[in-house]
Design an enzyme around this catalytic site. Structure first.
Site, PDB file in Angstrom:
ATOM      1  N   CYS A 141     -13.368 -31.300 -90.136  1.00  0.00           N
ATOM      2  CA  CYS A 141     -12.613 -30.329 -90.934  1.00  0.00           C
ATOM      3  C   CYS A 141     -12.269 -30.912 -92.306  1.00  0.00           C
ATOM      4  O   CYS A 141     -11.322 -31.685 -92.440  1.00  0.00           O
ATOM      5  CB  CYS A 141     -11.340 -29.941 -90.171  1.00  0.00           C
ATOM      6  SG  CYS A 141     -10.261 -28.828 -91.064  1.00  0.00           S
ATOM      7  N   CYS A 144      -8.922 -29.935 -93.804  1.00  0.00           N
ATOM      8  CA  CYS A 144      -7.806 -30.680 -93.228  1.00  0.00           C
ATOM      9  C   CYS A 144      -7.766 -32.129 -93.707  1.00  0.00           C
ATOM     10  O   CYS A 144      -6.707 -32.644 -94.037  1.00  0.00           O
ATOM     11  CB  CYS A 144      -7.931 -30.714 -91.708  1.00  0.00           C
ATOM     12  SG  CYS A 144      -8.593 -29.234 -90.992  1.00  0.00           S
ATOM     13  N   ASP A 145      -8.897 -32.783 -93.731  1.00  0.00           N
ATOM     14  CA  ASP A 145      -8.901 -34.236 -93.914  1.00  0.00           C
ATOM     15  C   ASP A 145      -9.459 -34.705 -95.259  1.00  0.00           C
ATOM     16  O   ASP A 145      -9.399 -35.900 -95.556  1.00  0.00           O
ATOM     17  CB  ASP A 145      -9.715 -34.903 -92.783  1.00  0.00           C
ATOM     18  CG  ASP A 145      -9.109 -34.616 -91.419  1.00  0.00           C
ATOM     19  OD1 ASP A 145      -7.876 -34.450 -91.349  1.00  0.00           O
ATOM     20  OD2 ASP A 145      -9.846 -34.547 -90.432  1.00  0.00           O
TER      21      ASP A 145
END
Ligand code: FAD
Length: 316
Positions: A141, A144-145
């Site tokens: 992701c 997200c990261d």
């Protein structure tokens, strides 16, 4: 996490899955004073529980752990009286005399309405180093990261829209983004590929397969193999983002509701499915974006729709 005692096996509503979508549905439905059981195959929390930090969930100026966020959701739901049964995998759903029967390994529960919130599992390639470095450089992701890879070299694996879109997104942070795709052409939309080709921070490595992810305690490099000859390359990188597809956790529903060709649940505007009384929310549903805030919002909507459905049933 302690499991509530479940004396009764008949409920107004059963929620299947204890990630952000299921837990939020549980908060809404239990607060509306329905009798609700949430069934989760492991511990509650879902995919986000394993993530070290979540920075894009509204309301928190300091990023918090994914598990911390979902344990707050779980505590809040329990506060309103949600019954939770953990370590119980739902194996089948059937309908009898106007109720839905939900079967786990050794028990069967019934409810007048259901919310399916079983999420999706990012597909894994199964190459050496992948499991070892998941959460330590290997991610599924970028939204997200990505921010953790500021000024670093990263690899994106995949050739579809998700891979190219996320590679473009990663250029906000990374110094260099190399996209590895096993074919000579991308499956992604042309407009995305053209945009990526124009970006000097993005490199295309077409016709290569990821052979292994290597490093000492964290990702340091990947080894890739040519599909045309025996050629091999080593690419230094600190992050590897995998976009080789996802699998919705919906196989136990094939005979009861309509799924799309990839197994995602098809829903209407109120998140009702092809079978009246069954609703779906979160990553298991066919929609564009897979994010916690979206799953939580859909969990809330599905619970409201389930309440409306119960009122309609009472009037019939
Ligand atoms: P899930 O979180 O997948 O939860 C589904 C639950 O259902 C699971 O607990 C599962 O065990 C359970 N289940 C499945 N099948 C059954 C069954 N048959 N019986 C009983 N239970 C079952 N999103 C963000 O917004 N921000 C981020 O920073 C972010 N980071 C991420 C990092 C990673 C590594 C990953 C993989 C995802 C990330 N996401 C992030 C995406 C986010 O985690 C998902 O969009 C979100 O968790 C979806 O919630 P859900 O409740 O729909 O499904």
């Amino acid at each position: 996490m302690e499991e509530c005692a479940i004396a009764d096996k008949a409920f107004d509503l059963i929620i299947i899955g204890g990630g952000p979508a299921g837990l939020t549905a549980g908060i809404y439905a239990a607060r509306a004073r329905l009798s609700v059981l949430l069934i989760e195959k492991g511990l509650c929390g879902g995919q986000i529980a394993a993530t070290e930090k979540i920075e894009n969930y509204p309301g928190f100026t300091e990023p918090l752990g994914g598990g911390e966020l979902t344990s707050h959701m779980e505590a809040q739901a329990k506060e309103f009286g949600l019954n939770i049964k953990t370590f119980a995998q739902v194996e089948s759903v059937s309908e009898r005399d106007g109720s839905f029967l939900v079967k786990t390994g050794d028990e069967t529960f019934s409810a007048l309405t259901l919310i399916v919130a079983t999420g999706a599992t990012p597909a894994r390639l199964g190459v050496p180093g992948e499991s070892e470095f998941t959460g330590r450089g290997v991610s599924y992701c970028a939204t997200c990261d990505g921010a953790f890879f500021r000024d670093k070299d990263v690899i994106v694996v995949g050739g579809g829209n998700a891979a190219v879109e996320e590679a473009l997104f990663l250029t906000r942070f990374a110094k260099k983004v190399s996209i590895i795709h096993r074919r000579d052409e991308f499956r992604a939309d042309k407009i995305l590929v053209e945009r990526a080709a124009k970006d000097e921070r993005i490199e295309f490595l077409l016709g290569y397969e990821l052979a292994s992810i290597e490093g000492d305690g964290k990702v340091e490099r990947v080894r890739i193999k040519s599909n045309k000859d025996e050629g091999e390359k080593i690419i230094p990188a600190e992050g590897v983002f995998m976009y080789v597809g996802t699998h919705p956790n919906s196989s136990f529903l094939t005979n009861i509701i309509k799924l799309d060709e990839r197994g995602y649940i098809i829903t209407q505007e109120d998140l009702g499915t092809s079978r009246r009384g069954i609703f779906a929310a979160g990553d298991v549903r066919r929609n564009g974006a897979k994010q916690v805030v979206i799953a939580a919002g859909e969990g809330a909507l599905a619970a409201i729709s389930a309440q409306r459905y119960l009122s309609e049933l009472a009037e019939e």
